[in-house]
Design a protein around this motif. Structure first.
Motif, PDB file in Angstrom:
ATOM      1  N   ALA A  10     -10.195   9.254   6.607  1.00  0.00           N
ATOM      2  CA  ALA A  10      -8.648  10.152   7.051  1.00  0.00           C
ATOM      3  C   ALA A  10      -8.501   8.974   8.319  1.00  0.00           C
ATOM      4  O   ALA A  10      -8.045   8.259   9.041  1.00  0.00           O
ATOM      5  CB  ALA A  10      -8.028  11.130   7.095  1.00  0.00           C
ATOM      6  N   THR A  66      -8.091   4.743   9.001  1.00  0.00           N
ATOM      7  CA  THR A  66      -7.013   4.850   7.771  1.00  0.00           C
ATOM      8  C   THR A  66      -6.192   4.548   8.378  1.00  0.00           C
ATOM      9  O   THR A  66      -6.013   5.203   9.625  1.00  0.00           O
ATOM     10  CB  THR A  66      -6.709   5.892   6.632  1.00  0.00           C
ATOM     11  OG1 THR A  66      -7.413   6.534   5.763  1.00  0.00           O
ATOM     12  CG2 THR A  66      -5.267   5.504   5.721  1.00  0.00           C
ATOM     13  N   THR A  68      -2.809  10.929   6.879  1.00  0.00           N
ATOM     14  CA  THR A  68      -3.624  12.082   5.956  1.00  0.00           C
ATOM     15  C   THR A  68      -3.360  13.087   5.671  1.00  0.00           C
ATOM     16  O   THR A  68      -3.879  13.421   7.177  1.00  0.00           O
ATOM     17  CB  THR A  68      -4.743  11.318   5.306  1.00  0.00           C
ATOM     18  OG1 THR A  68      -4.978   9.917   5.238  1.00  0.00           O
ATOM     19  CG2 THR A  68      -5.892  11.657   4.325  1.00  0.00           C
ATOM     20  N   CYS A 120      -9.706   7.390  -1.265  1.00  0.00           N
ATOM     21  CA  CYS A 120      -9.305   7.436  -0.467  1.00  0.00           C
ATOM     22  C   CYS A 120      -8.505   5.518   0.020  1.00  0.00           C
ATOM     23  O   CYS A 120      -8.289   5.012  -0.139  1.00  0.00           O
ATOM     24  CB  CYS A 120      -9.876   7.322   0.953  1.00  0.00           C
ATOM     25  SG  CYS A 120      -9.793   9.529   0.996  1.00  0.00           S
ATOM     26  N   PRO A 133      -3.658   5.793   3.241  1.00  0.00           N
ATOM     27  CA  PRO A 133      -3.254   7.256   3.138  1.00  0.00           C
ATOM     28  C   PRO A 133      -2.452   8.308   2.573  1.00  0.00           C
ATOM     29  O   PRO A 133      -2.425   7.753   1.736  1.00  0.00           O
ATOM     30  CB  PRO A 133      -2.524   7.620   4.907  1.00  0.00           C
ATOM     31  CG  PRO A 133      -1.714   5.889   4.178  1.00  0.00           C
ATOM     32  CD  PRO A 133      -2.995   4.975   3.358  1.00  0.00           C
ATOM     33  N   GLU A 182      -2.499  12.093   0.275  1.00  0.00           N
ATOM     34  CA  GLU A 182      -2.436  13.742   0.187  1.00  0.00           C
ATOM     35  C   GLU A 182      -3.974  14.553  -0.273  1.00  0.00           C
ATOM     36  O   GLU A 182      -3.592  13.573  -1.888  1.00  0.00           O
ATOM     37  CB  GLU A 182      -1.540  14.903   0.546  1.00  0.00           C
ATOM     38  CG  GLU A 182      -0.140  14.429   0.546  1.00  0.00           C
ATOM     39  CD  GLU A 182       0.824  15.002   0.742  1.00  0.00           C
ATOM     40  OE1 GLU A 182       0.658  16.225  -0.021  1.00  0.00           O
ATOM     41  OE2 GLU A 182       1.595  15.088   0.991  1.00  0.00           O
TER      42      GLU A 182
END
Length: 416
Positions: free
Chosen positions: A4, A7, A11, A187, A209, A211
């Protein structure tokens, strides 16, 4: 969290556990330039945009950002590789045995890929300076830790030319490499595997990005499965991922071989696992190279089985927060178990003849997994005492409360 931080975008993570290692990781991604925000088990990570990273010329200089990884060897390796993509110098240090955790093999690979890393004779503390993280082809040592390769894979999307990795040998803890590849795929980065020891991340691959829900940890679950085997009793654990590549997923099957009953059923977006202990457990011989974090847990069960239990393939456990082979042997001998050690194995038998296991005071040697595993023996041997019980905060600060919820009587004594 490392993915994350690398990224470009936000995220969101849910199901984030507590623990000292998690807090250290939040500080670590901040040192990379990411911003974090969250409460409870929710965490939002805003990563550093690509144009500020080192896919081109270095953009930062000056004093190094200092960051401690605490006692997390995993974070030490992951952050070292990720720091090679950061815009400024980062000095990484830690506590406990972190200055004894091997890192030279990773540093050699990073330098071959264009990174600038200065170590303390091959160990932490170390400093990673801005340079051009070129990428390319590299051979990586794998006998000491799979984390060298995992660290390189996680940083690969920020390399200028992509990365092709060839392992010099079969890796220890190979299942953790599978776990890394799985996280990267979630990811948005595909890892090609053209051979059993070869990995490739293409140039231009980028994390997306999104969840993500962090599934339950099979290693944490192993303590409660073991509790059912030792007591004996029945324990159910929810929130586990039946498709997880985490090697410790196989621990319940080992308990089945020892005589326990194990059932699984769907529950929400995961699986519910119930382990029912047996009145008589059988010793087993098992190679735990692919599920090493559960080796201490099995060692705690072994003295209550009929016949010997041999745990092999765990030589790298000598280089964790403690020498886990030596620490387990010491603790189990205090109980009266018969323990023989080799460089990469433990053989454990109950006391000889009519002798019974006896309580004792256990020294976890500053190691969270030793403390939690040896504490389980108190379910059958009342009076077991664990010194320095706070060490469980590294990965599972709620361990003692959870053990109490199972019906164990856990009391803190002022004299330790």
């Amino acid at each position: 969290m490392i993915a994350a931080a690398l990224t470009d975008g936000r995220t969101r993570l849910t199901g984030v556990p507590e623990g000292d290692d998690i807090r250290a990781a939040i500080s670590a991604v901040g040192a990379l330039g990411a911003r974090t925000n969250g409460s409870g088990d929710h965490l939002e990570v805003r990563g550093l945009p690509d144009h500020q990273g080192l896919t081109g010329t270095a953009t930062g200089s000056g004093d190094a950002t200092m960051v401690s990884v605490g006692e997390s060897g995993t974070l030490l390796r992951f952050l070292t590789a990720a720091a090679a993509t950061a815009p400024g110098p980062i000095t990484i240090t830690g506590s406990g045995r972190i200055r004894e955790r091997p890192v030279a093999g990773l540093v050699a690979a990073l330098e071959a890929l264009g990174a600038d890393v200065e170590t303390s004779k091959g160990y932490a503390p170390l400093t990673v300076r801005p340079g051009r993280f070129e990428g390319g082809k590299v051979r990586v040592a794998a006998r000491e830790s799979s984390q060298f390769a995992s660290a390189l894979l996680l940083a690969a999307p920020r390399a200028a030319r992509g990365i092709a990795i060839e392992l010099e040998s079969d890796p220890v803890s190979a299942s953790y490499l599978d776990l890394t590849v799985s996280v990267m795929a979630r990811c948005g980065v595909a890892v090609e595997r053209p051979g059993p020891r070869r990995f490739r991340v293409a140039a231009g691959a980028r994390y997306r990005p999104g969840e993500h829900r962090i599934s339950g940890d099979w290693t944490t679950a192993s303590y409660f499965f073991a509790a059912a085997a030792i007591a004996p009793g029945r324990v159910t654990v929810d929130g586990l991922d039946p498709e997880s590549p985490q090697g410790e997923r196989g621990f319940s099957e080992i308990l089945r071989r020892m005589g326990c009953e194990v059932t699984e059923e769907p529950a929400g977006d995961g699986v519910r696992v119930t382990v029912t202990g047996a009145r008589r457990l059988r010793g087993v011989t098992v190679d735990m190279g692919s599920l090493p974090d559960a080796a201490p847990t099995l060692a705690a069960v072994a003295p209550f089985a009929e016949g010997p239990t041999r745990i092999g393939g765990i030589g790298h456990l000598r280089h964790k927060e403690s020498d886990r082979i030596a620490a387990l042997a010491e603790g189990l001998r205090r109980l009266g178990a018969r323990v023989a050690t080799q460089d990469d194995a433990l053989a454990i038998e109950p006391p000889e003849g009519t002798a019974a296991l006896v309580p004792g005071t256990m020294d976890p040697h500053g190691d969270h997994r030793i403390a939690m595993a040896l504490a389980l023996t108190g379910l059958r041997v009342p009076g077991v005492r664990i010194g320095n019980p706070e060490v469980v905060a590294k990965s599972f600060p709620g361990f003692w409360d959870a053990l109490s919820q199972l019906g164990a009587r856990v009391a803190r004594r002022e004299d330790g």
